[in-house]
Design a protein around this motif. Structure first.
Motif, PDB file in Angstrom:
ATOM      1  N   LEU A  23       0.828  -1.213   0.000  1.00 13.26           N
ATOM      2  CA  LEU A  23       0.000   0.000   0.000  1.00 13.26           C
ATOM      3  C   LEU A  23       0.856   1.254   0.000  1.00 13.26           C
ATOM      4  N   ALA A  24       1.982   1.219   0.712  1.00 15.69           N
ATOM      5  CA  ALA A  24       2.864   2.388   0.749  1.00 15.69           C
ATOM      6  C   ALA A  24       3.437   2.704  -0.627  1.00 15.69           C
ATOM      7  N   ALA A  25       3.492   1.702  -1.504  1.00 14.27           N
ATOM      8  CA  ALA A  25       4.023   1.899  -2.858  1.00 14.27           C
ATOM      9  C   ALA A  25       2.970   2.441  -3.826  1.00 14.27           C
ATOM     10  N   SER A  26       1.718   2.531  -3.380  1.00 16.78           N
ATOM     11  CA  SER A  26       0.652   2.990  -4.265  1.00 16.78           C
ATOM     12  C   SER A  26       0.728   4.502  -4.484  1.00 16.78           C
ATOM     13  N   PRO A  27       0.625   4.963  -5.740  1.00 15.99           N
ATOM     14  CA  PRO A  27       0.603   6.406  -5.983  1.00 15.99           C
ATOM     15  C   PRO A  27      -0.646   7.081  -5.420  1.00 15.99           C
ATOM     16  N   ARG A  28      -1.653   6.285  -5.062  1.00 15.46           N
ATOM     17  CA  ARG A  28      -2.877   6.837  -4.482  1.00 15.46           C
ATOM     18  C   ARG A  28      -2.759   7.110  -2.983  1.00 15.46           C
ATOM     19  N   VAL A  29      -1.706   6.547  -2.350  1.00 18.69           N
ATOM     20  CA  VAL A  29      -1.605   6.567  -0.888  1.00 18.69           C
ATOM     21  C   VAL A  29      -0.573   7.584  -0.431  1.00 18.69           C
ATOM     22  N   GLY A  30      -0.985   8.428   0.509  1.00 18.33           N
ATOM     23  CA  GLY A  30      -0.072   9.406   1.084  1.00 18.33           C
ATOM     24  C   GLY A  30       0.579   8.922   2.356  1.00 18.33           C
ATOM     25  N   GLU A  31      -0.184   8.155   3.177  1.00 19.55           N
ATOM     26  CA  GLU A  31       0.351   7.641   4.437  1.00 19.55           C
ATOM     27  C   GLU A  31      -0.353   6.350   4.802  1.00 19.55           C
ATOM     28  N   LEU A 305       2.287  -9.184  -7.310  1.00 16.68           N
ATOM     29  CA  LEU A 305       1.262  -8.264  -7.810  1.00 16.68           C
ATOM     30  C   LEU A 305       1.897  -6.977  -8.331  1.00 16.68           C
ATOM     31  N   ARG A 306       1.644  -6.676  -9.593  1.00 12.41           N
ATOM     32  CA  ARG A 306       2.157  -5.437 -10.179  1.00 12.41           C
ATOM     33  C   ARG A 306       1.115  -4.320 -10.137  1.00 12.41           C
ATOM     34  N   SER A 307      -0.133  -4.669  -9.982  1.00 13.01           N
ATOM     35  CA  SER A 307      -1.200  -3.669  -9.979  1.00 13.01           C
ATOM     36  C   SER A 307      -1.212  -2.896  -8.663  1.00 13.01           C
ATOM     37  N   ASP A 308      -1.958  -1.816  -8.655  1.00  7.11           N
ATOM     38  CA  ASP A 308      -2.084  -0.941  -7.493  1.00  7.11           C
ATOM     39  C   ASP A 308      -3.034  -1.588  -6.478  1.00  7.11           C
ATOM     40  N   LEU A 309      -2.509  -1.971  -5.319  1.00  9.63           N
ATOM     41  CA  LEU A 309      -3.326  -2.637  -4.316  1.00  9.63           C
ATOM     42  C   LEU A 309      -4.419  -1.713  -3.778  1.00  9.63           C
ATOM     43  N   GLU A 314     -10.142  -0.210  -2.996  1.00  7.25           N
ATOM     44  CA  GLU A 314     -11.179   0.823  -3.115  1.00  7.25           C
ATOM     45  C   GLU A 314     -12.295   0.373  -4.048  1.00  7.25           C
ATOM     46  N   ALA A 315     -11.936  -0.286  -5.138  1.00 11.67           N
ATOM     47  CA  ALA A 315     -12.954  -0.759  -6.079  1.00 11.67           C
ATOM     48  C   ALA A 315     -13.832  -1.820  -5.429  1.00 11.67           C
ATOM     49  N   ALA A 316     -13.234  -2.719  -4.659  1.00 11.80           N
ATOM     50  CA  ALA A 316     -14.008  -3.764  -3.988  1.00 11.80           C
ATOM     51  C   ALA A 316     -14.939  -3.170  -2.941  1.00 11.80           C
ATOM     52  N   ARG A 325      -8.627  -4.812 -13.580  1.00 11.27           N
ATOM     53  CA  ARG A 325      -7.870  -5.896 -14.196  1.00 11.27           C
ATOM     54  C   ARG A 325      -6.517  -5.964 -13.504  1.00 11.27           C
ATOM     55  N   LEU A 326      -6.136  -7.139 -13.066  1.00 10.60           N
ATOM     56  CA  LEU A 326      -4.897  -7.286 -12.308  1.00 10.60           C
ATOM     57  C   LEU A 326      -3.753  -7.722 -13.209  1.00 10.60           C
ATOM     58  N   GLU A 327      -2.559  -7.187 -12.922  1.00 12.86           N
ATOM     59  CA  GLU A 327      -1.350  -7.561 -13.653  1.00 12.86           C
ATOM     60  C   GLU A 327      -0.391  -8.232 -12.675  1.00 12.86           C
ATOM     61  N   TRP A 328       0.197  -9.360 -13.120  1.00 11.43           N
ATOM     62  CA  TRP A 328       1.058 -10.159 -12.256  1.00 11.43           C
ATOM     63  C   TRP A 328       2.462 -10.284 -12.837  1.00 11.43           C
ATOM     64  N   ASP A 329       3.448 -10.284 -11.953  1.00  7.64           N
ATOM     65  CA  ASP A 329       4.812 -10.619 -12.334  1.00  7.64           C
ATOM     66  C   ASP A 329       4.828 -12.094 -12.725  1.00  7.64           C
ATOM     67  N   PRO A 330       5.323 -12.437 -13.898  1.00  9.05           N
ATOM     68  CA  PRO A 330       5.304 -13.845 -14.309  1.00  9.05           C
ATOM     69  C   PRO A 330       6.261 -14.725 -13.516  1.00  9.05           C
TER      70      PRO A 330
END
Length: 431
Positions: A23-31, A305-309, A314-316, A325-330
């Motif tokens: 979550l800390a790596a998400s561009p949507r999250v400040g703290e 997980l490469r997608s924004d957690l 939030e969508a759920a 749509r989720l993107e995964w590291d192969p």
């Protein structure tokens, strides 16, 4: 993008460390805040000394801090109704409501639900009276059988009895000695399911079911799946036993029908739905449901997980999961749990941990803290499961090798770990 969010993660284990890190790596999250957190989580979140089941304290914390979304890690606060309480207070929380969390909090509720919904699982009987349970066990002709405490028991309330004597002892342990406390008020006696286990997790908003990467846990404490069950001694992702055909069967026969049935029952399920599965000859059956991310399965899954957690949560929570749509590291990921001597029984705390910085500095390695504390500027053990050493690799063999390379750099007095995490996956792939 609109303003950055403030997120609260509830819990203190390796799963919560992985959630805070992601979550800390998400561009949507400040703290990111974590209540109560642990010594390692402090690197990615501001830890606040509020217990995971202190509902009043958590509500007050979320309100005073202006938290935008609370993510509940462990099962106990979900079973206690934390999400219901937050919703009643006008606060947003990700996780199932108390009624839906019965999928994990009550084995009896879940077995009855699966029987009514036609979800494939093992045959079972339920007992509150020890005499009735022993009479039933006396009539069982085929062993092993599985005995489960009805309620929450930190992943340890399941006993596989190899013969009649073990089954009788287990029934007495659960119903008479109350080894698992109130969780043992009722006893479930189940047919034994043979095959290979896998963990199948999905995020759902009550209608849409979005599967996560597959994984496999290792419950017994010793190599070769020997010894008593634990909260989990390691995990890997993906799980080769979940072939594309098995994956489709799990979604069509288990995950979607369960969510749809609960919705029809007026008990919508929102959050992470975790199916503990037994797979035999390509046929999946449910051993149990959990109402949150697995621990340690969350660690390798979130590494991949490469997608924004935050976007996913939030969508759920908002009922918009069909837009995600989720993107995964192969690559593959492997997590090896380092535990205290004696776990899952009694263990000592306060052992100084060495080599953390060296292990964490390795490429594609994360050391997730579970039971750690800081004393005099040094990390010390503070729990049964202490660390989850997690590594990525181009294939499962490389991930295993890298994870154990990191493990070798870490030590403390009495450190214990399994040396065969990922071996099942390697065998599937001919390794």
């Amino acid at each position: 993008m609109d303003r950055k969010r403030k997120v609260l993660v509830v819990g203190s284990g390796g799963r919560e460390h992985a959630l805070c890190w992601k979550l800390a790596a998400s561009p949507r999250v400040g703290e990111v805040l974590c209540a109560p957190g642990n010594a390692g989580i402090q690197r990615h979140a501001r830890c606040v000394p509020v217990g995971a089941t202190d509902l009043d304290g958590l509500v007050a914390l979320a309100r005073s801090e202006g938290v935008d979304l609370t993510v509940v890690g462990p099962e106990a606060p979900l079973a206690a109704g934390l999400v219901d309480r937050f919703q009643a207070e006008g606060l947003r929380a990700f996780g199932p409501a108390r009624a839906a969390a019965r999928l994990e909090a009550s084995k009896v509720f879940t077995k009855d639900l699966m029987a009514r919904a036609g979800i494939p699982s093992a045959g079972y009987r339920v007992f509150e009276d020890l005499g009735a349970a022993l009479a039933h066990i006396a009539g069982i002709e085929t062993f092993p059988v599985v005995l489960k405490a009805d309620g929450l028991a930190a992943g340890k309330g399941v006993i596989v009895a190899r013969d009649r004597g073990e089954a009788e002892d287990a029934a007495r342990l659960i119903l008479e000695a109350r080894a698992f406390g109130e969780a043992g008020r009722r006893l479930v006696v189940e047919d034994f399911l043979a095959g290979e286990e896998a963990s199948f997790m999905a995020v759902t908003d009550g209608r849409t079911v979005l599967p996560l990467a597959t994984s496999q846990d290792h419950k017994p404490v010793f190599d070769g799946d020997r010894g008593p069950n634990t909260g989990g001694m390691g995990a890997y992702s993906p799980a080769p036993v979940v072939t594309p055909a098995v994956f489709d069967a799990v979604m069509e026969r288990i995950m979607r029908p369960t969510v749809a049935f609960m919705d029809r029952e007026g008990c919508p399920y929102r959050g992470v739905l975790y199916g503990g599965l037994m797979i035999q000859e390509g046929e999946p059956r449910v051993l149990e449901f959990n109402c949150r991310f697995g621990d340690p399965e969350a660690q390798p899954i979130l590494m991949r997980l490469r997608s924004d957690l935050m976007e996913l949560f939030e969508a759920a929570e908002a009922g918009r999961l069909d837009e995600v749509r989720l993107e995964w590291d192969p690559r593959a990921a492997v997590c090896v749990v380092l535990a205290s001597k004696g776990y899952p029984g009694g263990y000592e705390k306060g052992k100084v941990i060495h080599g953390l910085e060296e292990a964490a500095a390795m490429e594609d390695v994360m050391v997730f803290h579970a039971g750690t504390a800081m004393e005099d500027g040094r990390y010390v053990t503070a729990g049964g499961r202490v660390l989850g050493v997690t590594a990525l690799g181009d294939d499962i063999q490389e991930a295993i090798h890298r994870a154990y390379q990191a493990v070798e750099r870490i030590s403390w007095e009495g450190m214990h770990y399994r040396t065969d995490i990922g071996a099942k996956a390697a065998r599937h792939l001919g390794g």
